[in-house]
Design a protein around this motif. Structure first.
Motif, short mmCIF file in Angstrom:
data_model
loop_
_atom_site.label_atom_id
_atom_site.label_comp_id
_atom_site.label_asym_id
_atom_site.label_seq_id
_atom_site.Cartn_x
_atom_site.Cartn_y
_atom_site.Cartn_z
N ALA A 69 -27.47 35.23 -74.69
CA ALA A 69 -26.21 34.83 -75.32
C ALA A 69 -25.74 35.89 -76.31
O ALA A 69 -24.55 36.23 -76.35
CB ALA A 69 -26.38 33.48 -76.01
N ARG A 70 -26.65 36.42 -77.10
CA ARG A 70 -26.27 37.45 -78.06
C ARG A 70 -25.72 38.69 -77.36
O ARG A 70 -24.72 39.26 -77.79
CB ARG A 70 -27.47 37.83 -78.93
N TRP A 71 -26.37 39.12 -76.30
CA TRP A 71 -25.91 40.31 -75.58
C TRP A 71 -24.57 40.08 -74.89
O TRP A 71 -23.73 40.97 -74.83
CB TRP A 71 -26.96 40.80 -74.58
N ILE A 72 -24.36 38.89 -74.39
CA ILE A 72 -23.06 38.58 -73.78
C ILE A 72 -21.96 38.64 -74.83
O ILE A 72 -20.88 39.19 -74.59
CB ILE A 72 -23.10 37.21 -73.07
N ILE A 73 -22.23 38.11 -76.02
CA ILE A 73 -21.24 38.16 -77.10
C ILE A 73 -20.97 39.60 -77.50
O ILE A 73 -19.81 39.99 -77.71
CB ILE A 73 -21.72 37.31 -78.30
N VAL A 74 -22.02 40.41 -77.61
CA VAL A 74 -21.84 41.83 -77.95
C VAL A 74 -21.00 42.53 -76.89
O VAL A 74 -20.05 43.27 -77.20
CB VAL A 74 -23.21 42.52 -78.14
N LEU A 75 -21.32 42.31 -75.63
CA LEU A 75 -20.57 42.96 -74.55
C LEU A 75 -19.12 42.50 -74.51
O LEU A 75 -18.21 43.31 -74.27
CB LEU A 75 -21.26 42.71 -73.21
N LEU A 76 -18.87 41.22 -74.73
CA LEU A 76 -17.50 40.72 -74.76
C LEU A 76 -16.74 41.32 -75.95
O LEU A 76 -15.55 41.64 -75.84
CB LEU A 76 -17.48 39.20 -74.83
N GLY A 77 -17.40 41.48 -77.08
CA GLY A 77 -16.77 42.11 -78.24
C GLY A 77 -16.40 43.56 -77.97
O GLY A 77 -15.30 44.02 -78.32
N VAL A 78 -17.32 44.30 -77.33
CA VAL A 78 -17.04 45.69 -76.97
C VAL A 78 -15.88 45.76 -75.99
O VAL A 78 -14.98 46.60 -76.11
CB VAL A 78 -18.31 46.37 -76.39
N GLN A 79 -15.87 44.87 -75.02
CA GLN A 79 -14.78 44.84 -74.04
C GLN A 79 -13.45 44.54 -74.73
O GLN A 79 -12.43 45.16 -74.43
CB GLN A 79 -15.06 43.80 -72.97
N LEU A 80 -13.45 43.62 -75.69
CA LEU A 80 -12.23 43.29 -76.43
C LEU A 80 -11.73 44.49 -77.22
O LEU A 80 -10.54 44.80 -77.23
CB LEU A 80 -12.48 42.10 -77.34
N LEU A 81 -12.65 45.20 -77.89
CA LEU A 81 -12.26 46.39 -78.66
C LEU A 81 -11.70 47.48 -77.75
O LEU A 81 -10.70 48.12 -78.08
CB LEU A 81 -13.47 46.93 -79.44
N LEU A 82 -12.33 47.67 -76.61
CA LEU A 82 -11.83 48.69 -75.68
C LEU A 82 -10.48 48.29 -75.11
O LEU A 82 -9.59 49.14 -74.95
CB LEU A 82 -12.83 48.91 -74.54
N ALA A 83 -10.30 47.03 -74.81
CA ALA A 83 -9.01 46.57 -74.29
C ALA A 83 -7.91 46.75 -75.33
O ALA A 83 -6.78 47.14 -75.00
CB ALA A 83 -9.11 45.12 -73.85
N ASN A 84 -8.20 46.48 -76.58
CA ASN A 84 -7.21 46.66 -77.65
C ASN A 84 -6.92 48.14 -77.89
O ASN A 84 -5.79 48.52 -78.20
CB ASN A 84 -7.68 46.01 -78.95
N ALA A 85 -7.94 48.98 -77.74
CA ALA A 85 -7.74 50.41 -77.96
C ALA A 85 -6.91 51.03 -76.85
O ALA A 85 -6.12 51.95 -77.09
CB ALA A 85 -9.10 51.12 -78.05
N VAL A 86 -7.04 50.54 -75.64
CA VAL A 86 -6.31 51.09 -74.50
C VAL A 86 -4.85 50.63 -74.55
O VAL A 86 -3.94 51.41 -74.24
CB VAL A 86 -6.98 50.67 -73.17
N SER A 87 -4.58 49.43 -74.96
CA SER A 87 -3.20 48.94 -74.93
C SER A 87 -2.44 49.22 -76.18
O SER A 87 -2.52 49.94 -77.00
CB SER A 87 -3.16 47.45 -74.68
#
Length: 87
Positions: A69-87
């Protein structure tokens, strides 16, 4: 075993089992009368061991799920940051 080294006679085995059962039922001997301490209460020890193993397994399962669960949250957070950085 028979004298010639073969298997024991079935009737002799059945008779010996019946004799042992009669002696136990008569109360002449008990099943654990002269057993060493470490051989007594084997069934109870087995049940306690099973309970302990199930408890350990449940603890390991909980820790593993928490780690996932912790790793999924970390990966989702990284994905969110990358998505915000790209757009």
């Amino acid at each position: 075993m028979r004298e010639d080294g073969g298997s024991p006679d079935l009737e002799m085995v059945v008779k010996a089992a019946e004799d042992a059962q009669e002696v136990l039922q008569a109360g002449a001997v008990s099943e654990t009368e002269d057993l060493p301490e470490d051989l007594r209460f084997l069934e109870e020890k087995h049940q306690a061991q099973e309970i302990e193993l199930k408890r350990r397994f449940a603890g390991q399962e909980y820790d593993l799920r928490r780690t996932y669960a912790r790793w999924i949250i970390v990966l989702l957070g990284v994905q969110l940051l990358l998505a915000n950085a790209v757009s």
